[in-house]
Design a protein around this motif. Structure first.
Motif, short mmCIF file in Angstrom:
data_model
loop_
_atom_site.label_atom_id
_atom_site.label_comp_id
_atom_site.label_asym_id
_atom_site.label_seq_id
_atom_site.Cartn_x
_atom_site.Cartn_y
_atom_site.Cartn_z
N UNK A 1 58.27 45.71 53.17
CA UNK A 1 59.37 46.68 53.25
C UNK A 1 59.50 47.47 51.94
N UNK A 2 59.33 46.77 50.84
CA UNK A 2 59.42 47.45 49.54
C UNK A 2 58.25 48.42 49.36
N UNK A 3 57.05 47.99 49.71
CA UNK A 3 55.89 48.91 49.60
C UNK A 3 56.10 50.14 50.48
N UNK A 4 56.62 49.91 51.67
CA UNK A 4 56.82 51.03 52.59
C UNK A 4 57.90 51.96 52.05
N UNK A 5 58.95 51.38 51.50
CA UNK A 5 60.03 52.21 50.94
C UNK A 5 59.47 53.13 49.85
N UNK B 1 61.21 61.35 50.78
CA UNK B 1 62.54 60.88 51.18
C UNK B 1 63.50 60.93 49.98
N UNK B 2 64.72 61.43 50.23
CA UNK B 2 65.72 61.53 49.17
C UNK B 2 66.48 60.23 48.99
N UNK B 3 66.39 59.34 49.98
CA UNK B 3 67.15 58.09 49.93
C UNK B 3 66.49 57.11 50.89
N UNK B 4 66.76 55.83 50.70
CA UNK B 4 66.13 54.79 51.53
C UNK B 4 67.21 53.93 52.18
N UNK B 5 66.98 53.63 53.46
CA UNK B 5 67.85 52.76 54.25
C UNK B 5 66.98 51.56 54.66
N UNK C 1 68.25 45.68 58.12
CA UNK C 1 68.25 44.23 58.37
C UNK C 1 67.79 43.41 57.17
N UNK C 2 68.34 43.72 56.01
CA UNK C 2 68.10 42.90 54.81
C UNK C 2 68.79 41.54 55.00
N UNK C 3 68.18 40.52 54.42
CA UNK C 3 68.74 39.18 54.65
C UNK C 3 69.91 38.85 53.72
N UNK C 4 70.05 39.53 52.61
CA UNK C 4 71.15 39.21 51.71
C UNK C 4 71.15 40.13 50.51
N UNK C 5 72.10 39.87 49.61
CA UNK C 5 72.29 40.74 48.45
C UNK C 5 71.03 40.85 47.59
N UNK C 6 70.32 39.71 47.42
CA UNK C 6 69.11 39.70 46.60
C UNK C 6 68.07 40.68 47.13
N UNK C 7 67.98 40.79 48.44
CA UNK C 7 66.99 41.71 49.03
C UNK C 7 67.39 43.16 48.79
N UNK C 8 68.69 43.44 48.92
CA UNK C 8 69.15 44.81 48.63
C UNK C 8 68.81 45.16 47.18
N UNK C 9 69.07 44.20 46.30
CA UNK C 9 68.84 44.43 44.87
C UNK C 9 67.36 44.71 44.61
N UNK D 1 63.23 48.73 43.15
CA UNK D 1 61.86 49.20 43.36
C UNK D 1 61.73 50.71 43.53
N UNK D 2 62.80 51.37 43.94
CA UNK D 2 62.71 52.83 44.17
C UNK D 2 63.70 53.56 43.27
N UNK D 3 63.38 54.81 42.95
CA UNK D 3 64.29 55.54 42.06
C UNK D 3 65.13 56.57 42.81
N UNK D 4 65.37 56.31 44.09
CA UNK D 4 66.29 57.16 44.87
C UNK D 4 67.43 56.25 45.35
#
Ligand SMILES: C[C@](O)(C(=O)O)[C@H](CC(=O)O)C(=O)O
Ligand SMILES: [Mg+2]
Length: 303
Positions: free
Chosen positions: A173-177, A185-189, A192-200, A205-208
């Motif tokens: 998911x991170x590579x694809x983002x 893409x101006x932003x990433x969605x 279905x992240x599993x928790x806060x750590x995954x969002x972080x 990983x991305x600068x948008x």
């Protein structure tokens, strides 16, 4: 009165300005035009227009049955009613890359500030259900490229949603983002992240800007605004929440009516007529009417 006065261009510029800062922008989902007014009145930063809500509103499951035209028309009704920037769920973009391009222009015309286009196969599923499938990276990138190329207002936000986390895991998911950001893409969605750590991890990983979906009864825990902000998340949606609240209240009221033969017991929980009129700006209509009827043409003008 009638409609909000802020132009689509101004709303998009406002969203871009805010995204350049570092606050968390909150986008509750409007289930109709009037609820968009309520969202604005309560001081939120934006309005989300959900595909799941739009489908449910029509009595349909969220499996890609709605058309781009239906989404655009509902969006137009909602964006007219608010000065806030509105972000719409464009599902898979409604077809091949050329269709994605047309969808983008149609949604720009509907007064939106931005959209997200996802990498699920057609027919799509709710991102929090099992058994969904995603397209390969090349196809996902083509959808985003098509969207970016098609927009006419450079401030119109093109957000790429990836559903790959639930299918192939976080690192894919991170590579694809990252690849979707490279595609424009101006932003990433990240769905279905599993928790806060995954969002972080995605936000790092991305600068948008990265968006978090706080939909209830899904795969993610319901995190607080403070938690999301601390993980570097810049936008949060509550896509179906207001519809769930309203439908929950409607069910309870119908049960009361059936059981008690009256809605008396429900009245204290209802939005008061005066509050409804306030949201509708009844006063403004009276003033407008009054000023038209008391208006007298200059006496020097001959008729
Ligand atoms: C965000 C979403 O795409 C939507 O249509 O609102 C849905 C929300 C939901 O079904 O809870 C999603 O796929 O997460
Ligand atoms: Mg959706």
């Amino acid at each position: 009165m009638l409609y909000a006065t802020t132009t689509a261009e101004a709303k998009r510029a406002d969203l871009r300005r805010r995204l350049a800062g570092d606050e968390l922008l909150r986008f509750p989902g409007a289930f109709n035009p009037l609820s968009a007014r309520l969202i604005q009145d309560k001081g939120f930063e934006g309005v989300y227009i959900s595909g799941a809500v739009l489908s449910a509103d029509l009595g349909l499951p969220d499996i890609g049955l709605t058309t781009a035209t239906e989404v655009a028309e509902r969006s137009r009704q909602i964006t007219r009613m608010t000065d806030l920037p509105a972000l719409v769920d464009a599902d898979t973009g409604f077809g091949e890359p050329m269709n994605v391009a047309r969808t983008v222009q149609t949604l720009e015309d509907a007064g939106l500030a931005g959209l997200h286009v996802e990498d699920q196969v057609n027919p799509k599923r709710c991102g929090h259900l099992d058994g969904k499938q995603v397209v390969d990276l090349a196809t996902a990138v083509q959808r985003v490229r098509a969207a970016v190329e098609a927009r006419r207002d450079p401030s119109f936000l093109i957000m790429a949603r990836t559903d790959v986390r639930a299918v192939e895991g976080l690192s894919v998911a991170i590579d694809r983002a990252k690849a979707l950001v490279d595609a424009g893409a101006d932003a990433i969605f990240p769905e279905a992240m599993a928790g806060l750590g995954e969002f972080e991890a995605v936000a790092k990983a991305v600068d948008v800007p990265v968006l978090a979906n706080m939909t209830e009864f899904g795969k993610a825990d319901l995190l607080t605004n403070a938690e999301l902000a601390s993980a570097g998340i810049r936008m949060v949606i509550y896509p179906v929440s207001l519809l769930r609240v309203a439908m929950g209240a409607a069910e309870r009221a119908l049960d009361t009516l059936a059981a008690e033969g009256s809605l008396r017991a429900e009245v204290p929980g209802m939005q008061h007529r005066s509050r409804l009129y306030e949201l509708l700006d009844y006063e403004g209509y009276n003033r407008f009417d009054g000023s038209i009827f008391t208006y007298t043409p200059d006496a020097s003008v001959r008729h």
